[in-house]
Design a protein around this motif. Structure first.
Motif, PDB file in Angstrom:
ATOM      1  N   TRP A  14       0.837  -1.207   0.000  1.00 39.73           N
ATOM      2  CA  TRP A  14       0.000   0.000   0.000  1.00 39.73           C
ATOM      3  C   TRP A  14       0.871   1.256   0.000  1.00 39.73           C
ATOM      4  O   TRP A  14       0.652   2.174  -0.795  1.00 39.73           O
ATOM      5  N   VAL A  15       1.871   1.305   0.859  1.00 37.33           N
ATOM      6  CA  VAL A  15       2.757   2.467   0.942  1.00 37.33           C
ATOM      7  C   VAL A  15       3.625   2.570  -0.305  1.00 37.33           C
ATOM      8  O   VAL A  15       3.808   3.657  -0.869  1.00 37.33           O
ATOM      9  N   ALA A  16       4.153   1.441  -0.750  1.00 33.48           N
ATOM     10  CA  ALA A  16       5.039   1.454  -1.913  1.00 33.48           C
ATOM     11  C   ALA A  16       4.333   2.018  -3.140  1.00 33.48           C
ATOM     12  O   ALA A  16       4.911   2.822  -3.889  1.00 33.48           O
ATOM     13  N   VAL A  21       7.910   4.450  -2.507  1.00 35.96           N
ATOM     14  CA  VAL A  21       8.999   3.967  -1.657  1.00 35.96           C
ATOM     15  C   VAL A  21       9.354   2.545  -2.072  1.00 35.96           C
ATOM     16  O   VAL A  21       8.468   1.696  -2.238  1.00 35.96           O
ATOM     17  N   GLU A  22      10.641   2.293  -2.230  1.00 34.75           N
ATOM     18  CA  GLU A  22      11.088   0.964  -2.650  1.00 34.75           C
ATOM     19  C   GLU A  22      11.974   0.347  -1.585  1.00 34.75           C
ATOM     20  O   GLU A  22      12.845   1.013  -1.017  1.00 34.75           O
ATOM     21  N   LEU A  23      11.728  -0.925  -1.320  1.00 36.87           N
ATOM     22  CA  LEU A  23      12.538  -1.683  -0.370  1.00 36.87           C
ATOM     23  C   LEU A  23      13.404  -2.653  -1.167  1.00 36.87           C
ATOM     24  O   LEU A  23      12.884  -3.500  -1.889  1.00 36.87           O
ATOM     25  N   GLU A  24      14.717  -2.506  -1.059  1.00 39.64           N
ATOM     26  CA  GLU A  24      15.635  -3.353  -1.816  1.00 39.64           C
ATOM     27  C   GLU A  24      16.581  -4.037  -0.844  1.00 39.64           C
ATOM     28  O   GLU A  24      16.974  -3.454   0.161  1.00 39.64           O
ATOM     29  N   GLY A  25      16.948  -5.287  -1.158  1.00 40.43           N
ATOM     30  CA  GLY A  25      17.903  -5.958  -0.293  1.00 40.43           C
ATOM     31  C   GLY A  25      17.757  -7.458  -0.347  1.00 40.43           C
ATOM     32  O   GLY A  25      17.349  -8.037  -1.373  1.00 40.43           O
ATOM     33  N   ASP A  26      18.061  -8.119   0.776  1.00 41.72           N
ATOM     34  CA  ASP A  26      18.016  -9.576   0.855  1.00 41.72           C
ATOM     35  C   ASP A  26      16.645 -10.088   0.427  1.00 41.72           C
ATOM     36  O   ASP A  26      15.622  -9.437   0.668  1.00 41.72           O
ATOM     37  N   LEU A  37       2.606   4.402   7.452  1.00 45.08           N
ATOM     38  CA  LEU A  37       2.873   5.841   7.438  1.00 45.08           C
ATOM     39  C   LEU A  37       2.930   6.359   8.866  1.00 45.08           C
ATOM     40  O   LEU A  37       2.055   6.059   9.688  1.00 45.08           O
ATOM     41  N   ARG A  38       3.941   7.145   9.145  1.00 47.11           N
ATOM     42  CA  ARG A  38       4.109   7.753  10.465  1.00 47.11           C
ATOM     43  C   ARG A  38       3.269   9.011  10.584  1.00 47.11           C
ATOM     44  O   ARG A  38       3.057   9.717   9.603  1.00 47.11           O
ATOM     45  N   GLY A 349      -2.415  -4.991   2.257  1.00 46.73           N
ATOM     46  CA  GLY A 349      -1.101  -4.540   1.836  1.00 46.73           C
ATOM     47  C   GLY A 349      -0.513  -3.459   2.730  1.00 46.73           C
ATOM     48  O   GLY A 349       0.445  -2.789   2.339  1.00 46.73           O
ATOM     49  N   TYR A 350      -1.051  -3.305   3.923  1.00 44.85           N
ATOM     50  CA  TYR A 350      -0.590  -2.258   4.846  1.00 44.85           C
ATOM     51  C   TYR A 350      -0.321  -2.901   6.204  1.00 44.85           C
ATOM     52  O   TYR A 350      -1.107  -3.741   6.671  1.00 44.85           O
TER      53      TYR A 350
END
Length: 816
Positions: A14-16, A21-26, A37-38, A349-350
């Motif tokens: 939902w946020v992406a 915003v993208e989360l990349e990594g393992d 969301l803050r 999705g959140y």
């Protein structure tokens, strides 16, 4: 919403999609993290751990297991000999349970977590700031002061390693007190950028220590431009659409009962004051019996049980939940309440599907406010076991709008289990404190003008070359208050500038003295007790005292006390003041504000002192001659101009050094220290400065009365624009540390006299107010850069990564 974890959709989708915003990594990073969301002005997104047990209910075996495995990796990294010398430190509130679990895996080391709950009588062994958090100040309150005093490895545990700033602040503070050569940083996820990683490497090299990192997974967050503003708008939109989110599935009339634990007497409830391997052994032995008592209290037919911890109290509920999960047929989940405000959106999705809001119920140091339990409502729990400590078992907990009532609206059964809050053993304090020092034995001021609540360290060699001090301070090897700079001896040309500045600004200063004094007398009434913050505040306090005496014949008591950035105000001085005066009469006085760091420091220190001592009435508001940073309500002017007393050091401040706080010289029952430079009497202009200003008092009476009348009718609410300007300058010039940016004429002068300056920013067109700054800069070979939109007359930049011979912002020499 029954289960926010197993819907088959990644809980960051939902946020992406909405913010980019993208989360990349393992590859298993998304198994550990979702996103939300803050409600926070500093960051838009929140990485929500699925295995921490804070926001997302999870199997307690999974939560404890992640910490155990990380701790086992740390033990393997250190080896048993070093592991036995280590101390594990967790961060409040989110990582208190994780840190404890890491200590369990390490097995051989004691554990301590930071806290935001001051405890009466316990002196902090350190503190640091978490700049991105909604509640930034952390305290370290070990029952045994020796816990952090060793030189073995320090293991720092947080749930998420995002920028590394909090870890740097922690190591910087603790390394200055107790240097060690090895640190290990532990996190569930390492999300630092390459730049952040390099910054930690440079810092470690600078202090000569090894810093290792152990994480379950690593990656990065890609943030598009404007994400903060876009996120804030999205939060506002959803909060308007749903003013009270997070209340589906209510079950009115749920029962609330107590479940007795029989917690072992004297066993700490967690790591707030330290938790040793011996404590762990006692807890392991007691857990089966306590879990059995909870199991006996569960209603028949319980199928889905939530054990809900309380803010920093994460570990005890976690271990109880894990033991319960092992012994009962019901599905057991674990999470805790939190201070952190997060938007709830009921979407697979959140990560934060629902939110229960309730009022704080533990008399928090920062006052009343909302607290939250996430993903509890609508999750299908038929029993919630709320575990709190005894300090939080208050009427507010049981109130109609309190936590228990909110839980009972969403679960048929609520059990309350109370763990006794650990009360540390406190040493007795001597009843008597020494009387204030006075001139001429200490300072060149007349004895009735000021009493110094300090101890005389004149016989101790404390001075060190400026460059040597700067390198030690920035590398974390020493705190700036542990030594003194060599006193600057002004040239004839510089002395002439001082006297010229005094002649041209005396009227202006006299007006400001009159305005601030009249404001204090009008608003505080009675006979105020002036308490100057040594040493810049002391000449101002003397002048305010003279104004009151000349105009009204009133002799105001006046004292000078020490306050040290990062260490707080001298608690023994406050203790003396409270014993001799009504704290409500005390007015703290300083020379000027820059970015407001001391204003914040004083407010936090007074709050901590009053809670620890049970003494109330001190007003942390500071009265200042000049407030260019817009940080206080009581001031003589908000103009940034030259105050001649800022031009010199001790020779305009009664021949007294800046204050000193060093453990081998200042004991727990001593005042902070300072030196009296008797040998500089020939250059002393302290009394001449005071006389030149007070001689102008009769001439400015009319202007002062007019100005005070106008000022009292204005809105004087601090805007803190100085702090924001400093943050901007810190980033624009690649410094990334607001403590190295010193705004205003007074602070810039201090940089040139006492620190290693990098460059001076001057307001384009600034005139005579900067003559002495330009001269000092010329003498020290410091460039002065004119800036068009500078909100101060000038700003001094301390060398950001000082090493001797360096000229660049990265601490390296460059061609200029």
């Amino acid at each position: 919403m029954r289960n926010a974890v197993n819907d088959g959709v990644w809980s960051g989708t939902w946020v992406a999609r909405r913010l980019g915003v993208e989360l990349e990594g393992d590859e298993h990073l998304t198994d550990l993290l979702g996103m939300a969301l803050r409600r926070n002005p500093k960051r838009a997104h929140l990485l929500v751990s699925k295995v921490l047990g804070k926001h997302v209910p999870q199997s307690p075996a999974v939560v404890h297991g992640h910490g155990l495995r990380l701790g086992e990796r740390v033990r393997a990294l250190l080896g048993d000999a070093e592991a036995a010398r280590a101390v594990v430190l967790g961060y409040a509130e989110t990582a208190t349970g994780l840190g404890h679990s890491v200590a369990d895996g390490l097995a051989l080391a004691p554990y301590l977590h930071s806290t935001r709950r001051p405890v009466a009588g316990v002196t902090p062994a350190g503190g640091f700031e978490e700049s991105h958090s909604h509640a930034t100040s952390h305290l370290l309150l070990p029952e045994d002061p020796a816990l952090l005093a060793g030189d073995g490895p320090l293991v720092l545990v947080d749930d998420e390693f995002s920028t590394g700033n909090t870890v740097l602040n922690t190591i910087r503070d603790l390394h200055a007190r107790h240097p060690r050569d090895r640190y290990v940083v532990v996190a569930l996820v390492d999300m630092r950028s390459a730049e952040d990683t390099a910054r930690l490497d440079r810092f470690a090299a600078g202090i000569g220590a090894r810093v290792d990192l152990v994480a379950a997974a690593s990656g990065t967050v890609r943030l598009p431009e404007g994400v903060l503003e876009k996120g804030q708008a999205l939060v506002a939109e959803h909060e308007r659409a749903d003013a009270a989110p997070g209340a589906p599935g209510a079950v009115p009339g749920g029962q609330v009962r107590r479940a007795e634990l029989d917690w072992p007497a004297g066993l700490p409830d967690g790591g707030r004051h330290g938790f040793t391997p011996a404590h762990r052994t006692r807890l392991e032995a007691a857990l089966p019996g306590m879990a059995a008592r909870i199991a006996d209290a569960l209603p028949d037919g319980s199928r889905r049980v939530l054990v809900l911890g309380f803010e920093e109290l994460m570990y005890a509920p976690l271990r109880l939940a894990a033991e319960l999960e092992r012994t009962v047929p019901a599905e057991v989940r674990y999470s805790t309440t939190t201070r952190s405000p997060v938007l709830a959106v009921d979407d697979p999705g959140y990560a934060i599907r629902t939110r229960l809001a309730f009022l704080a119920h533990d008399d928090p140091a920062d006052g009343p406010g909302e607290r939250y339990a996430y993903n509890v409502a609508g999750a299908g729990f038929d029993t919630v076991v709320a575990v709190v400590d005894s300090a939080a078992d208050t009427p507010a907990l049981h109130a109609p709008d309190g936590l228990l009532a909110r839980l009972a609206a969403h679960a048929p059964h609520v059990l309350l289990a109370v763990v006794p809050a650990h009360e540390p053993h406190l040493p007795e304090r001597p009843a008597m404190l020494p009387e204030p020092l006075r001139g001429p034995a200490f300072s060149s001021y007349a004895p009735d003008e000021v009493g110094w609540l300090l101890q005389d360290l004149s016989s101790v060699s404390l001075e060190a070359p400026t460059e040597e001090r700067e390198e030690a301070v920035q590398n974390g090897g020493a705190h700036y208050a542990e030594s003194l700079p060599v006193e600057y001896q002004p040239s004839e040309r510089y002395q002439a500038l001082f006297h010229a500045a005094l002649e041209t600004s005396a009227d202006r200063i006299a007006r400001a003295v009159g305005v601030v004094t009249e404001t204090v007398l009008t608003e505080r009434g009675g006979t105020p007790v002036l308490v100057s913050l040594a040493r810049a505040g002391t000449p101002v306090g003397v002048l305010m005292r003279r104004w009151a005496e000349q105009r009204y014949g009133v002799q105001l008591p006046h004292y000078a006390v020490s306050i040290v950035r990062g260490r707080g105000i001298d608690a023994n001085a406050l203790r003396w003041l409270a014993a001799h005066h009504d704290p409500r009469d005390v007015v703290f006085v300083d020379g000027w504000t820059g970015k407001g760091a001391i204003t914040r420091e004083l407010a936090a220190a007074i709050e901590e002192f009053e809670r620890a001592e049970g003494v109330t009435g001190f007003d942390p508001e500071i009265a200042v001659l000049a407030d260019p940073g817009s940080c206080v309500r009581t001031y003589g002017t908000r103009d940034d101009f030259l105050i001649p007393s800022a031009c010199l050091n001790s020779t305009v401040s009664g021949l007294i050094s800046r204050t000193v706080l060093r453990a081998d010289l200042v004991g727990p029952d001593d005042f902070h220290g300072a030196k009296f430079y008797r040998e500089l009497a020939g250059a002393d202009v302290s009394v001449a400065f005071l006389d030149a200003i007070s001689a102008r008092f009769p001439e400015v009476l009319g202007e002062v009365d007019t100005a005070v009348k106008e000022l009292l009718a204005e809105d004087r609410t601090p805007t803190w624009e100085g702090w924001r300007a400093v943050e901007r300058i810190s980033e624009e010039y690649g410094i990334h540390d607001v403590n190295l940016v010193k705004p205003g004429v007074g602070e810039t002068t201090r940089v040139l006299l006492r620190r290693v300056p990098w460059k001076i920013l001057a307001q384009a067109g600034a005139g005579a107010d900067l003559d002495h700054v330009r001269l000092l800069a010329e003498q020290r070979g410091v460039p002065v850069e004119e800036v068009d939109d500078l909100p101060y007359t000038c700003v001094g930049l301390i060398h950001p990564r000082y090493t001797r011979g360096a000229t660049g912002a990265d601490g390296r020499a460059v061609n200029v």
